[in-house]
Scaffold this motif. Structure first.
Motif, PDB file in Angstrom:
ATOM      1  N   GLN A   1       0.827  -1.203   0.000  1.00 25.03           N
ATOM      2  CA  GLN A   1       0.000   0.000   0.000  1.00 25.03           C
ATOM      3  C   GLN A   1       0.869   1.264   0.000  1.00 25.03           C
ATOM      4  O   GLN A   1       0.564   2.246  -0.690  1.00 25.03           O
ATOM      5  CB  GLN A   1      -0.921   0.003   1.232  1.00 25.03           C
ATOM      6  N   SER A   2       1.958   1.196   0.774  1.00 23.69           N
ATOM      7  CA  SER A   2       2.862   2.347   0.810  1.00 23.69           C
ATOM      8  C   SER A   2       3.507   2.598  -0.559  1.00 23.69           C
ATOM      9  O   SER A   2       3.629   3.736  -1.019  1.00 23.69           O
ATOM     10  CB  SER A   2       3.944   2.109   1.869  1.00 23.69           C
ATOM     11  N   LEU A   3       3.910   1.487  -1.216  1.00 23.33           N
ATOM     12  CA  LEU A   3       4.509   1.628  -2.551  1.00 23.33           C
ATOM     13  C   LEU A   3       3.503   2.187  -3.547  1.00 23.33           C
ATOM     14  O   LEU A   3       3.838   3.024  -4.398  1.00 23.33           O
ATOM     15  CB  LEU A   3       5.036   0.270  -3.023  1.00 23.33           C
ATOM     16  N   LYS A   4       2.243   1.711  -3.447  1.00 22.22           N
ATOM     17  CA  LYS A   4       1.223   2.212  -4.368  1.00 22.22           C
ATOM     18  C   LYS A   4       1.028   3.713  -4.182  1.00 22.22           C
ATOM     19  O   LYS A   4       0.902   4.457  -5.159  1.00 22.22           O
ATOM     20  CB  LYS A   4      -0.098   1.480  -4.121  1.00 22.22           C
ATOM     21  N   ARG A   5       0.999   4.176  -2.899  1.00 19.55           N
ATOM     22  CA  ARG A   5       0.827   5.612  -2.659  1.00 19.55           C
ATOM     23  C   ARG A   5       2.013   6.397  -3.210  1.00 19.55           C
ATOM     24  O   ARG A   5       1.852   7.466  -3.798  1.00 19.55           O
ATOM     25  CB  ARG A   5       0.677   5.868  -1.149  1.00 19.55           C
ATOM     26  N   ARG A   6       3.210   5.841  -3.026  1.00 14.48           N
ATOM     27  CA  ARG A   6       4.384   6.545  -3.524  1.00 14.48           C
ATOM     28  C   ARG A   6       4.380   6.633  -5.049  1.00 14.48           C
ATOM     29  O   ARG A   6       4.696   7.674  -5.624  1.00 14.48           O
ATOM     30  CB  ARG A   6       5.660   5.821  -3.054  1.00 14.48           C
ATOM     31  N   TYR A   7       3.996   5.504  -5.687  1.00 13.06           N
ATOM     32  CA  TYR A   7       3.935   5.519  -7.156  1.00 13.06           C
ATOM     33  C   TYR A   7       2.878   6.492  -7.656  1.00 13.06           C
ATOM     34  O   TYR A   7       3.058   7.171  -8.680  1.00 13.06           O
ATOM     35  CB  TYR A   7       3.653   4.118  -7.692  1.00 13.06           C
ATOM     36  N   ARG A   8       1.711   6.560  -6.921  1.00  9.88           N
ATOM     37  CA  ARG A   8       0.665   7.503  -7.325  1.00  9.88           C
ATOM     38  C   ARG A   8       1.171   8.945  -7.215  1.00  9.88           C
ATOM     39  O   ARG A   8       0.915   9.778  -8.077  1.00  9.88           O
ATOM     40  CB  ARG A   8      -0.586   7.320  -6.460  1.00  9.88           C
ATOM     41  N   LYS A   9       1.903   9.224  -6.133  1.00 10.51           N
ATOM     42  CA  LYS A   9       2.451  10.578  -5.971  1.00 10.51           C
ATOM     43  C   LYS A   9       3.437  10.908  -7.092  1.00 10.51           C
ATOM     44  O   LYS A   9       3.450  12.026  -7.616  1.00 10.51           O
ATOM     45  CB  LYS A   9       3.151  10.699  -4.616  1.00 10.51           C
ATOM     46  N   GLU A  10       4.277   9.915  -7.444  1.00  9.36           N
ATOM     47  CA  GLU A  10       5.236  10.158  -8.518  1.00  9.36           C
ATOM     48  C   GLU A  10       4.529  10.402  -9.843  1.00  9.36           C
ATOM     49  O   GLU A  10       4.937  11.272 -10.623  1.00  9.36           O
ATOM     50  CB  GLU A  10       6.188   8.972  -8.644  1.00  9.36           C
ATOM     51  N   ARG A  11       3.440   9.626 -10.119  1.00  9.08           N
ATOM     52  CA  ARG A  11       2.696   9.837 -11.368  1.00  9.08           C
ATOM     53  C   ARG A  11       2.029  11.207 -11.375  1.00  9.08           C
ATOM     54  O   ARG A  11       2.020  11.881 -12.399  1.00  9.08           O
ATOM     55  CB  ARG A  11       1.654   8.727 -11.537  1.00  9.08           C
ATOM     56  N   ARG A  12       1.477  11.610 -10.217  1.00  3.03           N
ATOM     57  CA  ARG A  12       0.859  12.940 -10.149  1.00  3.03           C
ATOM     58  C   ARG A  12       1.910  14.031 -10.360  1.00  3.03           C
ATOM     59  O   ARG A  12       1.669  15.014 -11.061  1.00  3.03           O
ATOM     60  CB  ARG A  12       0.168  13.143  -8.798  1.00  3.03           C
TER      61      ARG A  12
END
Length: 424
Positions: free
Chosen positions: A13-24
């Motif tokens: 879940q933490s990785l998914k949030r980090r990847y979402r932030k990077e995509r944003r």
């Protein structure tokens, strides 16, 4: 086992949030670049759309009967007779002959198609060729500005067409017959400013800009490089040096109009130097450009590896020899690049020059550093504020010329950096 699974789920879940932030974050960057490119495209489209017609002129070519009796002129070399002669009447009569159905009663409407400066062109031609008197010659003249606007912008709601219906029909007829035609606007590049948009050119502003830039270059480059060398190589590290460095960095961020106020107070009011001359303009732009050149030159000197200095000192070179024979040649590409960028910035400045009188209406092309002159950005400012709609395309065309100069100078700086830089 359950704890391990929950721990792994938390990591995912933490990785998914980090990847979402990077995509944003990437999306925000792409949107920002897209907005910037869109603004650039809109800017260039607007300038080119309005300005390309400024590089075109509308002219009238016709047979002109240079009748001496009609002009009250017997000798074109006699200045007194030339001064009293009527050079408009041959043009009006010749154009009446070209327009089907036009009569003497229409002479005022016909005269409204001819540029006021056409008589000057005819006068100058006769003075240069006195044997043309009492002959018929094929001559080309500028059309009236109203004709020029009608030919280029008929149907454009942004332009007010001042010709009446009869004059429009005449112009359409003459366009079909090739008497009136459009071509490259050499007047725009060969003339000075004028109250008549058809006669207005940018040569005076270009020469004024070149003279001002020359003064700026010969003053700001040696002073800026010398200051950078002293601060970087010779100045002692104390509070006074720190004070100077801080103020140089602050001066680079000072609004340019402040330098105009300084130039007005010092060079004109205190020293009594003339207004609206390239020398004063160059001095003011030198003050504005110096911080940029000093900062870029210091960065170029810092980029020279210490091993170069140590090697030179190791073979017995003095401090002056190290700087002049080793550090300065290696730092020179960076210094030149920074200087060109500073000059490009100065070339596009308007505000400081307005305060020292370079906003004056200057018709003649300046012949020296102490002749009254204006510069290209100020010329654009003057034309953009003119009530004559025909000056809009001249202002946009002048902006295109100015942008060409600025892009060329920046391209030269990039080329020099790529060509001369050394990697260690």
């Amino acid at each position: 086992m359950t704890d391990q699974r929950s721990q792994a789920e938390l990591v995912r879940q933490s990785l998914k949030r980090r990847y979402r932030k990077e995509r944003r974050f990437r999306a925000y960057g792409i949107v920002a670049i897209g907005i910037a490119l869109s603004a650039l495209v809109i800017l260039f489209t607007d300038i080119i759309g309005k300005g390309y017609t400024g590089f075109m002129k509308t002219s009238i070519t016709m047979e002109v009967n240079l009748d001496g009796e009609m002009m009250y002129l017997d000798d074109p070399t006699d200045k007194r007779q030339v001064k009293m002669a009527d050079f408009v009447e041959p043009l009006v009569q010749s154009l009446i002959q070209e327009i089907p159905g036009a009569t003497e009663e229409d002479r005022d409407a016909v005269r409204g198609l001819i540029n006021p400066y056409a008589s000057v062109t005819l006068r100058d031609a006769l003075q240069q060729n006195p044997d043309w008197l009492n002959t018929t010659r094929t001559m080309t003249f500028l059309s009236h500005t109203d004709v020029d606007v009608y030919v280029k912008h008929a149907g454009d709601a942004g332009y007010s067409i001042k010709l009446n219906d009869q004059q429009k029909a005449w112009v359409d007829e003459l366009l079909e017959r090739g008497v009136i035609e459009t071509g490259f606007n050499d007047v725009f590049f060969s003339g000075g400013d004028s109250r008549d948009p058809s006669k207005a050119g940018i040569l005076g502003a270009i020469v004024g800009s070149l003279l001002t830039m020359f003064v700026t270059l010969i003053l700001s480059f040696p002073i800026g490089v010398a200051a950078a060398i002293y601060l970087e190589e010779f100045a002692p590290q104390n509070k006074f040096t720190d004070f100077i460095e801080v103020n140089i960095n602050n001066l680079a961020a000072v609004p340019s109009i402040i330098f105009g106020l300084l130039g007005l107070a010092v060079f004109i009011n205190l020293f009594g130097m003339p207004r609206s001359v390239p020398v004063v303009g160059g001095l003011v732009l030198t003050l504005m450009t110096l911080p940029t050149i000093i900062i870029s030159s210091r960065a170029a000197i810092k980029s020279v590896p210490p091993s170069i200095r140590e090697a030179a000192e190791g073979i017995g070179a003095s401090k002056m020899q190290v700087v002049l024979h080793h550090v300065l040649p290696l730092a020179m590409p960076g210094m030149l690049t920074g200087s060109i960028i500073g000059m490009a910035q100065a070339l596009g400045e308007t505000a400081p020059l307005l305060l020292i009188g370079m906003v004056a209406f200057i018709v003649d092309v300046p012949g020296g550093f102490f002749d009254s002159a204006t510069v290209l950005p100020v010329q654009v400012f003057l034309w953009a504020g003119s009530p004559e709609l025909a000056f809009i395309e001249r202002a946009s065309a002048a902006i295109m010329v100015l942008l060409t100069f600025l892009i060329s100078m920046n391209a030269l700086a990039i080329w020099m950096r790529k060509r001369l830089e050394r990697r260690w």
